[in-house]
Structures are given as C-alpha cells and as structure tokens.
Motif scaffolding. Structure first.
Motif, short mmCIF file in Angstrom:
data_model
loop_
_atom_site.label_atom_id
_atom_site.label_comp_id
_atom_site.label_asym_id
_atom_site.label_seq_id
_atom_site.Cartn_x
_atom_site.Cartn_y
_atom_site.Cartn_z
N TYR A 147 0.74 -1.16 0.13
CA TYR A 147 -0.55 0.39 0.21
C TYR A 147 0.90 1.09 0.11
O TYR A 147 0.62 2.17 -0.59
CB TYR A 147 -1.06 -0.29 1.45
CG TYR A 147 -1.97 1.37 1.46
CD1 TYR A 147 -3.00 0.94 0.58
CD2 TYR A 147 -1.66 2.63 2.16
CE1 TYR A 147 -3.87 2.62 0.48
CE2 TYR A 147 -2.84 3.77 2.10
CZ TYR A 147 -3.27 3.58 1.25
OH TYR A 147 -4.53 4.26 1.18
N THR A 148 2.49 1.09 0.77
CA THR A 148 3.14 2.38 1.00
C THR A 148 4.19 2.41 -0.12
O THR A 148 4.65 3.24 -0.64
CB THR A 148 3.43 2.79 1.97
OG1 THR A 148 3.98 0.95 2.29
CG2 THR A 148 2.12 2.74 3.25
N THR A 149 3.89 1.37 -1.21
CA THR A 149 5.45 1.24 -1.84
C THR A 149 4.24 1.36 -3.39
O THR A 149 6.10 1.27 -4.40
CB THR A 149 6.53 0.47 -1.27
OG1 THR A 149 5.24 -0.64 -1.70
CG2 THR A 149 6.74 0.24 -0.26
N LYS A 188 -1.96 1.10 -3.96
CA LYS A 188 -2.90 2.40 -3.04
C LYS A 188 -3.86 2.52 -3.58
O LYS A 188 -5.44 3.13 -3.09
CB LYS A 188 -1.55 3.70 -2.67
CG LYS A 188 -2.38 4.62 -2.02
CD LYS A 188 -1.07 5.53 -1.87
CE LYS A 188 -1.49 6.44 -0.75
NZ LYS A 188 -2.27 7.12 -0.30
N LYS A 211 -2.59 7.80 8.77
CA LYS A 211 -2.55 6.61 8.34
C LYS A 211 -3.75 6.80 7.64
O LYS A 211 -5.51 7.77 7.88
CB LYS A 211 -3.33 5.29 8.49
CG LYS A 211 -2.12 4.62 9.88
CD LYS A 211 -1.15 4.18 8.75
CE LYS A 211 -0.02 3.55 9.60
NZ LYS A 211 0.98 2.93 9.32
N THR A 212 -4.18 5.96 5.93
CA THR A 212 -5.26 6.47 5.34
C THR A 212 -6.31 5.37 6.26
O THR A 212 -6.47 4.50 6.29
CB THR A 212 -5.58 6.14 3.62
OG1 THR A 212 -5.05 5.25 3.79
CG2 THR A 212 -4.56 7.32 2.95
N GLU A 214 -5.25 2.40 4.66
CA GLU A 214 -4.32 1.37 4.46
C GLU A 214 -4.86 1.04 6.39
O GLU A 214 -4.16 -0.05 6.53
CB GLU A 214 -3.28 2.66 5.07
CG GLU A 214 -2.26 2.18 5.65
CD GLU A 214 -0.69 3.01 5.71
OE1 GLU A 214 0.04 2.94 5.78
OE2 GLU A 214 -1.63 4.96 5.65
#
Length: 188
Positions: free
Chosen positions: A37-39, A44, A97-98, A101
C-alpha cells in the motif's frame, strides 16, 4: 469487498478488482499486500478508490471509532476493544494512515494473529470469505447480475454475511446463500 463493504463482490466488480491488482503487480499475500500500500502506487490507488467510493462513504458515516468497529464487525462479527478503535481512529485523524490503510492493517492483524484464543477470528474471516465466494459464483445469470446492484440488494447480502461465524458450516449455509440471492432477484 468483505472488509470495505461487508458484502460479497458482484462478478464484474470482482473481475475488475482482480485485473486491477494484477496490472499493479500486487503481491498475493495479505502481509505483502498491506506493505505494498505504501510502496506500490497501483495498489494504493486501487484501495483508495474503494475507500472513496459512494458505497463506502454511505456505509461509513459515523465517527472514526465507529468506522473501525464496523470493519471488525464485517470481518469477525463482533465489536473490537475500544482501545483498538481509538488507536486506529487516531491514526486516521492525525493523517498518519488512510482509511484504506487501516482496513488493510486490520485484516492483516486478524489473519496473522498467533494468539490461540483468537483463532476463531481467523476462522470467521475464512468462512465469511468462502460464503462470499459462493455467493458471487452463484450470481451467474443476466437476471441475477442485474438484480445484485444498489443499496437494497447489497444490504441483503451484507445481512446474510452477518449470520456467518467461526462455527458456520459453509456447505450447510449454502441454502441461505441461494435463498438470499432468490430474495434479491425477486425484490422481496
């Protein structure tokens, strides 16, 4: 679909999701997906789109604590400790965070939990996923595909899944899947 919307996917939506995640070269395990999710911009974007959808926003209108608790109820059918609700809500409200996420972290924490007393949570998610898959597979005629859209239809499917627990026999539950789909088609 289960963790974001609390319901089984519709066939076209499931195919679109699979294709989008494949196009993003998304990993196949929940731990790797959570990390991606972050990469991975494609991963994402996919999950953020779910969390920004009209259906998602209609389902999650209360406080952030209520949002977190609803996700747990979708997955394990019970309320989560208030400290977990507060921690996750604070992660969202602080911008750390969302919502998407946090959902990925919730499902990851449930499915990777090694505490023997919480194994029923893993079993519940597995059984809800199996019932969801059975439901989606059963939506296979033009009439069923057309009927399984909109708030009333998805609410019926969400209600059906609320009856699934860690003790549910997925095969024995199949008539409930079929009767729920029949009810959606008939508009009853």
């Amino acid at each position: 679909y289960l963790s974001f919307f609390g319901r089984p996917a519709e066939p076209a939506g499931l195919n679109n999701a699979i294709n989008a995640l494949r196009s993003a070269n998304a990993p196949k395990t929940i731990v790797e997906l959570n990390g991606a999710y972050t990469t991975n911009a494609g991963v994402k974007s996919f999950f953020d789109a779910f969390a920004n959808s009209a259906e998602f926003n209609a389902l999650h209108t209360g406080s952030l604590q209520t949002f977190v608790n609803t996700v747990y109820r979708f997955l394990i059918g019970r309320d989560v400790d208030s400290s977990v609700q507060t921690y996750s809500a604070n992660q969202i409200s602080s911008g750390a965070k969302t919502k998407a996420e946090v959902i990925l972290e919730i499902i990851t924490s449930i499915l990777t939990n090694t505490n023997p007393t919480l194994q029923f949570d893993i079993t519940c998610v597995v059984k809800k996923t199996a019932v969801s898959s059975n439901f989606t597979a059963a939506v296979d005629t033009p009439t069923e595909i057309s009927a399984y859209s909109g708030y009333t239809a998805t609410a019926k499917a969400r209600q059906m899944l609320s009856y699934v627990s860690s003790t549910t026999d997925v095969n024995v539950f199949q008539p409930t899947v079929e009767s729920t789909l029949a009810s959606i088609v008939s508009g009853q």
